[in-house]
Design a protein around this motif. Structure first.
Motif, PDB file in Angstrom:
ATOM      1  N   LEU A  60       0.513  -7.717  -2.606  1.00 40.34           N
ATOM      2  CA  LEU A  60      -0.737  -7.288  -2.911  1.00 40.34           C
ATOM      3  C   LEU A  60      -0.702  -6.582  -4.273  1.00 40.34           C
ATOM      4  N   LEU A  61       0.237  -5.718  -4.620  1.00 36.56           N
ATOM      5  CA  LEU A  61       0.137  -5.128  -5.832  1.00 36.56           C
ATOM      6  C   LEU A  61       0.118  -6.123  -7.100  1.00 36.56           C
ATOM      7  N   VAL A 109       1.003  -1.151   0.041  1.00 38.57           N
ATOM      8  CA  VAL A 109       0.080   0.109   0.042  1.00 38.57           C
ATOM      9  C   VAL A 109       1.057   1.125   0.125  1.00 38.57           C
ATOM     10  N   TYR A 165      -3.166  -7.107  -7.425  1.00 34.97           N
ATOM     11  CA  TYR A 165      -4.196  -6.096  -8.301  1.00 34.97           C
ATOM     12  C   TYR A 165      -3.721  -6.197  -9.627  1.00 34.97           C
ATOM     13  N   ASP A 167      -7.518  -0.476  -0.050  1.00 36.92           N
ATOM     14  CA  ASP A 167      -6.808   0.253  -0.864  1.00 36.92           C
ATOM     15  C   ASP A 167      -7.171  -0.393  -2.148  1.00 36.92           C
ATOM     16  N   GLN A 206       3.779   1.354  -1.490  1.00 36.82           N
ATOM     17  CA  GLN A 206       4.534   1.376  -2.823  1.00 36.82           C
ATOM     18  C   GLN A 206       3.437   2.235  -3.586  1.00 36.82           C
ATOM     19  N   ARG A 207       2.323   1.831  -3.446  1.00 36.09           N
ATOM     20  CA  ARG A 207       1.213   2.465  -4.595  1.00 36.09           C
ATOM     21  C   ARG A 207       0.958   3.671  -4.214  1.00 36.09           C
ATOM     22  N   ASN A 208       0.751   4.113  -2.710  1.00 38.44           N
ATOM     23  CA  ASN A 208       0.305   5.432  -2.612  1.00 38.44           C
ATOM     24  C   ASN A 208       1.353   6.381  -2.539  1.00 38.44           C
TER      25      ASN A 208
END
Lengths: 389, 442
Positions: free
Chosen positions: B337-338, A119, B341, B373, A121-123
């Motif tokens: 998690l990525l 999370v 996605y 998220d 990494q993405r945000n």
């Protein structure tokens, strides 16, 4: 922050201010001194901070927001059944309070922490986010080889972030400095185990925790001064039970909760607060390859921990050994709500403590607590049952 | 083989055959428990080295499958409560609690009696709870434990690093020595090749079945029917019976595609489902989707034990390396998690789905932590309608049917309006609203 002067009380008060500041002012000030300065956050539990030091950067402990912030955004990303530190750490990020970070390290401690790394990494795509997978097969000779490779991979990422290669000498120097820091912390813990009336945990904790935020040399001076000052204290012992606190190695209890345990009638002889920063039981050897030495120390010189699944010896045996060595009357199992690693250890601990006839009390907390009446009553009742049995 | 008129669930030959095979598997375990048999190896479902266990003639036992069997049969709660009495928290994974309860109930479940483990093979693939779970089993049983450490896929932009593969292969070699000691015989390399070959063909058939769900109508529900196929995929992978089952399954699904059959009378919405199912309320949950004509065309849960549909196959010529790759990379749980996605995004695009349904379970934080998220990413960044539901995979106390129904109904109503709005002007408007199930009052 000026250090090296002041009484133990002044040091505690200043450290408490530093560690309860959700804007990380001391780190921001450190960074503002030099445009090239880089800061790398370390999520719990253990992070090889020597690698960060060796790259000329400041490692900073990121332990969530404690009871100092409101969670307004992060609870839309992580559900109600996820522990607070995961959410409050994300909240710090989403509200810009971590914008001084250049990088952050997460570790294979539990499932929510691992997902938090993703999370992040993405945000926060501008942030260098890395994830250390610690070996879980510690009986195998392959584990040490693997971990050294993993550290070299992490180091390459840090070198890129720092914009400079890291030589062996810098690594050895960093280990030596951290050895000194850890030995001072060990000295304070030892003093407390022998004379807990001189050093309440509510004093020791903020002082050690300040070391996760301040430059290490500055903090070493502070620890030296503190150790000297505490040893001169003349406090008289009270009629309290002597306990070991276990379970608060990741999400940290509020300082007032620690004080509450003590005021309710406990001397805390040992605890696992900030465990990852204290991690090693002895100095990391300085001879040989420094990265290899750090990997080897993880496998052979580190403490037992709920997030280190070391099957060479049962955790409950470690716990009982500690209870005996300290001469503790009881164990307070202090576990943050929803912390699976700690909650999973509890039934095994309970079984072993019952068998060994060591009294124990289970206390659940959350970092964001600020009313402690219920805990106080529970602990008082427990203490009374031991003092007057 | 017909699509059922009342629309709730597809029942084909494979469902009957699955029941028979799983019954046989559990009879074999019961026999080993009661009369003695080959040594039992306890293992986790996620990417595992069952091929090695089979090559040694050991019996694989899966505590997760046992726990979910209890839940499906609505028997899990007493076992969970037994563990909670021992100090396990209400907030601990209920799979573990049900399994610990089962152990302290003398390994007796309503559907089988399980053999005590000779080997506790903790294949740590992502899920940290696995480590606790098997550490506890080892402490309670005193059996030999081998913690097979699988480095997590840290970097979403690349696969496993060479040294990670070598590390896992090295540990598999250590494991072979442990199995040799336990069984008293050396590894038969030829036998291992055969078993890996069986797994290879099984995995390929499973992958093909998963690609058949790209068809319209989707021939089987890739969530609710996929779980039926997962039993034999895990418990019987690497055996002849397991392979025969998948040959049969492929034939049946392929035939359904040719005949234009789906699991419900009319496919109105194609969904991707993320997260494990609520086993104690599986049928109820399924019906809540079936009444809207919603069919899962893909699911992440069906990739926990392995991700064959994106090109993985075991390789009999490189048995250990391919087992290592399976464990490291080709399963859902060892991926970040990525990467999940990305996987879901691919399903939505290539399987042409209308929406994403996330079933967030309290027990499994590997799956669920951060799904908010995920919703944010799919709705805000990709514009994919996403529904987030919460309950549990094992503990019946967390399922509220009324609340589930309200949320699912509201979601599909909105999705239907969206479809109508996006339909070309002048097109016929179809009937709206959910289909009533037999005996159901709206």
């Amino acid at each position: 922050m000026r250090t090296g002067v002041g009484t133990a009380e002044e040091i505690v008060a200043r450290c408490r201010e530093v560690v309860e500041d959700p804007s990380f002012q001391v780190v921001r000030e450190w960074k503002a001194r030099d445009p090239e300065a880089r800061v790398v956050g370390c999520y719990p539990v253990y992070s090889p901070v020597e690698l960060i030091h060796a790259a000329g950067m400041l490692p900073v402990g990121i332990f969530g927001g404690g009871n100092q912030i409101e969670i307004a955004h992060a609870d839309a990303r992580f559900q109600s059944f996820v522990c607070s530190i995961v959410k409050s750490t994300l909240e710090l990020g989403l509200t810009g309070r971590l914008d001084f970070l250049d990088g952050i390290l997460f570790h294979s401690i539990c499932d929510p922490a691992r997902n938090l790394a993703s999370v992040f990494q993405r945000n926060f795509p501008w942030l260098h986010v890395d994830y250390i997978h610690f070996p879980q097969n510690l009986a195998s000779p392959l584990a040490e080889i693997y971990l050294a490779q993993e550290y070299r991979r992490i180091l390459r990422g840090l070198e890129e972030l720092a914009g400079q290669p890291v030589g062996e000498a810098a690594l050895v120097q960093a280990i030596s400095t951290m050895n000194r820091w850890r030995s001072l912390v060990r000295a304070l813990y030892d003093l407390r185990a022998r004379q807990p009336h001189l050093l309440p945990a509510a004093d020791l904790y903020p002082v050690v925790r300040a070391g996760t935020l301040l430059p290490v040399h500055e903090h070493i001076q502070l620890l030296e001064a503190f150790l000297e000052s505490v040893a001169r204290r003349e406090t008289k012992p009270k009629d309290r039970i002597r306990v070991l606190v276990e379970g608060a190695f990741c999400e940290q209890p509020p300082i007032d909760l620690i004080a509450c345990l003590e005021e309710a009638g406990c001397y805390i002889l040992d605890d696992d607060f900030l465990l990852g920063w204290r991690w090693f039981l002895a100095d990391v050897p300085l001879d040989g390859d420094p990265v290899q030495a750090l990997a080897k120390a993880y496998i052979h010189l580190s403490t037992y921990s709920p997030t280190k699944h070391d099957l060479r010896r049962r955790k409950s045996d470690h716990l009982l050994e500690k209870v005996r060595a300290l001469g503790a009357d009881a164990v307070v199992v202090l576990i943050p709500k929803f912390c699976e690693p700690a909650l999973f250890d509890y039934p095994l601990y309970r079984r072993a403590l019952d068998e060994a006839k060591v009294p124990h009390l289970f206390v659940e907390y959350e970092e964001k607590m600020w009313i402690f009446d219920r805990v106080r009553t529970e602990v008082e009742t427990f203490v009374e049952s031991l003092l007057f049995e | 083989m017909e699509t059922e008129g009342k629309g709730s669930r597809y029942q084909g030959r494979i469902h009957l055959l699955q029941k028979e095979l799983m019954g046989q598997y559990y009879r074999e375990l019961t026999q080993a428990a009661e009369e003695g048999g080959p040594p039992a190896a306890y293992m986790l479902i996620s990417g595992n080295p069952v091929e090695l266990v089979r090559a040694f003639g050991m019996l694989p036992v899966y505590p997760e499958v046992n726990a979910l069997q209890l839940a499906v049969k609505k028997e899990s709660l007493p076992y969970i409560l037994l563990a909670e009495q021992m100090g396990y928290s209400v907030d601990n994974c209920a799979y573990v609690k049900a399994d610990i309860g089962l152990f302290f109930n003398g390994l007796r479940a309503p559907f089988a009696t399980l053999p005590r483990p000779s080997l506790i093979l903790c294949n740590y693939v992502g899920c940290n709870v696995y480590l606790n779970w098997f550490e506890h089993l080892a402490e309670y049983t005193g059996a030999t434990i081998f913690p097979l450490d699988i480095p997590f896929i840290r970097d979403p932009s690349q696969g496993p690093r060479e040294e990670d593969v070598a590390y896992v292969v090295g540990q598999l070699e250590e494991l072979i020595r442990v199995c040799e000691r336990l069984t008293g015989r050396p590894l038969d390399g030829e036998r291992l090749k055969e078993v890996v070959h069986l797994s290879q063909r099984t995995g390929q058939l499973w992958a093909e079945i998963k690609h058949l769900t790209k068809n319209r109508p989707c021939p089987l529900d890739a969530y609710f029917d996929a779980v039926t196929l997962m039993g034999p995929l895990y418990c019987l992978r690497g055996t002849e019976e397991g392979l025969v089952f998948f040959e049969e399954a492929y034939r049946e699904v392929e035939e359904r595609v040719r005949n234009g059959l789906g699991p419900i009378p009319e496919e109105r919405f194609r969904i991707v489902v993320e997260g494990p199912p609520p086993w104690p309320y599986l049928r109820t949950f399924r019906d809540l989707f079936a009444r809207w004509g919603a069919v899962a065309v893909a699911s992440t849960y069906s990739t926990v034990g392995g991700m064959w549909e994106f090109g993985f196959a075991h390789d009999p010529e490189k048995p250990l390396e391919s087992i290592a790759m399976h464990m490291l990379y080709w399963n859902l749980t060892n991926r970040s998690l990525l990467l999940r996605y990305q996987q879901i995004r691919r399903y939505i695009e290539e399987w042409e789905a209308d929406a994403l349904v996330i079933h967030s379970v309290k027990s499994c934080r590997l799956f669920s932590a951060g799904q908010g998220d995920m919703r944010e990413y799919f709705t805000k960044e990709l514009g994919v309608p996403t529904l987030l539901l919460e309950s549990d995979l094992e503990d019946p106390r967390y399922f509220s049917e009324a609340q589930m129904r309200n949320r699912i109904d509201a979601f599909f109503e909105a999705l239907e309006h969206k479809k109508i709005r996006e339909r070309p002007v002048g097109a016929m408007v179809e009937h709206g609203g959910p289909t009533l199930m037999e005996g159901e009052v709206r």
